[in-house]
Structure formats: C-alpha cells, structure tokens
Design a protein around this motif. Structure first.
Motif, short mmCIF file in Angstrom:
data_model
loop_
_atom_site.label_atom_id
_atom_site.label_comp_id
_atom_site.label_asym_id
_atom_site.label_seq_id
_atom_site.Cartn_x
_atom_site.Cartn_y
_atom_site.Cartn_z
N HIS A 3 0.85 -1.19 0.00
CA HIS A 3 0.00 0.00 0.00
C HIS A 3 0.89 1.24 0.00
O HIS A 3 2.08 1.16 0.33
CB HIS A 3 -0.95 -0.01 1.20
N PRO A 4 0.34 2.40 -0.36
CA PRO A 4 1.15 3.62 -0.43
C PRO A 4 1.81 3.94 0.91
O PRO A 4 1.24 3.70 1.98
CB PRO A 4 0.13 4.70 -0.82
N SER A 5 3.02 4.46 0.86
CA SER A 5 3.81 4.87 2.03
C SER A 5 4.20 3.69 2.92
O SER A 5 4.57 3.89 4.08
CB SER A 5 3.04 5.90 2.88
N GLN A 6 4.14 2.48 2.39
CA GLN A 6 4.52 1.32 3.18
C GLN A 6 6.03 1.30 3.37
O GLN A 6 6.79 1.45 2.41
CB GLN A 6 4.05 0.04 2.49
N LEU A 7 6.49 1.09 4.61
CA LEU A 7 7.91 1.07 4.91
C LEU A 7 8.47 -0.35 4.98
O LEU A 7 9.62 -0.58 4.64
CB LEU A 7 8.18 1.79 6.24
#
Length: 232
Positions: A3-7
């Motif tokens: 998912h977006p901004s997943q670290l």
C-alpha cells in the motif's frame, strides 16, 4: 498487498517469507545497535576535550574491535545460510506448474494434468472492475491449493524475465533455454500479486503475476472446469 507509504515488507503468506521477515528484523536490530554505538563514539570524540591514553594505545581494545565484528558477521551469516538452504528445499511437491515468460505476458502449464494451460495477460486500465488494481490484475490467475508444496518451473521464450511474488518469498529468473525451479507453500487463502522483476523490454511493467490460493476442494473444482473448457 503493498500500500502507499509502506515502509516494511508485505505480510508473509508462506513459511519461507516468514523466515525472511524474521531474519530481516534480526539483521536490522544488529544494524541499529552498531549505528547507535558508532554515533555515540563520534559524539563523544567530538564533544570532549579529554584524552584517554588507554584508548590511544591499548592492546585489549584492538582485540575487542577485531573479534567483535567477526562475531557479529557470524550471527548474521548462520541464519542467512539456513534460510538459503530452506529456499532451495523441494520435498515431494503436490503440484508442478511451468511458468513461461514472453514479451509481455506469462503462460502457465499444469504439468500434472494432460491439457491444462493458459496465457495470463494484464487487464487494461479501461477494462478494470471496481476494486481491481491497476497494472496488477491479470485475466487468468494462477490458482494453487492452500498448504500444499507447489513447484514452479520457470523459463522464458524470448528474453530474460523474472517470476517474483513478494508475499510468497519467491523470485526466480526466467532464462531462455534454461529451466529453473523454485517452490512455495501458500499458508493461507488469498490473492497475491507480483510483477516481472527483470527488465525485458518496452512493456516490462505490464506483465503482472497473480497467484490465487484456494482450499483444495475449490482448486479441484476449478481444474475440472478448466479441463472441460479445454476439451470443448
């Protein structure tokens, strides 16, 4: 699914990927400890005006900073080698699937069946249904049974490709004229996405991999329907 901004990594869907996540956390903790120690020493050396003669010339300190890195490397290498051997282990697979890379789509052959195979193309953006993922959906998914050892034979017909599904911990190069193999066990039902991970031409980013893990009963029903369609 990422998912977006997943670290971090995607959630593990196979035992090997769980081991890889544990090893990642183990190695990252060692890196944090080393970074903290080095940062502390740098700050201490820069901020203090005092000089310790035992630090300038000390046999004991030299022994410690020679042995300690070797011990740390061993602590990283041993779990790493264990996982490498686990990833190469293929014990009595219940199903064998041959994945062939083409420019720019995948074709799958279920070699345990007489006539079960299909091509898998990316669904164009304009044809997507609500809830489907752009550049990741395929018109035919590779369906596998849950909690069963699956062997994947990977090759290519034209140029180099790479069959990779991150949440299953699988990545294998597809080389023309060469048959590579890998294996995985889907530990839970679900749909797992991957993409070709070797630059293979203009449409490299448009050949997704979709693996759908289902219970064994559903897999048998699906394979029966596919065989009926192939016979018609």
């Amino acid at each position: 699914m990422a998912h977006p901004s997943q670290l971090g990594f995607q959630d593990a869907a196979s035992p090997v990927m769980e081991e890889l996540l544990h090893f990642h956390d183990h190695a990252l903790m060692i890196v944090f400890l080393i970074s903290t120690l080095v940062l502390y020493i740098i700050v201490a050396m820069v901020s203090t005006k005092l000089t310790n003669k035992y630090i300038l010339d000390s046999q004991e300190i030299e022994i410690v900073w020679t042995i300690l890195p070797a011990v740390i490397l061993i602590l990283i290498a041993l779990p790493s080698l264990r996982i490498l051997y686990l990833m190469d282990e293929i014990n009595d697979p219940h199903l064998t699937i041959k994945a062939m890379g083409h420019q720019w789509y995948w074709s799958y052959e279920y070699t345990d069946y007489e006539d079960l195979g299909f091509d898998s193309y990316m669904i164009p953006t304009q044809d997507l249904s609500p809830g489907q993922f752009r550049l990741l959906e395929a018109d035919h998914r590779m369906v596998v049974p849950v909690e069963s050892p699956i062997r994947i034979l990977v090759s290519a017909e034209d140029v180099l490709h790479s069959w990779a599904v991150p949440s299953l911990g699988v990545k294998m190069d597809a080389v023309p004229g060469r048959l590579n193999q890998t294996a995985f066990i889907a530990s839970r039902p679900g749909v797992f996405y991957g993409q070709c991970s070797e630059i293979c031409g203009a449409n490299h980013s448009f050949m997704p991999i979709v693996v759908e893990a289902v219970p064994l009963v559903h897999f048998e029903n699906w394979s029966s329907l596919m065989l009926e369609d192939a016979s018609l």
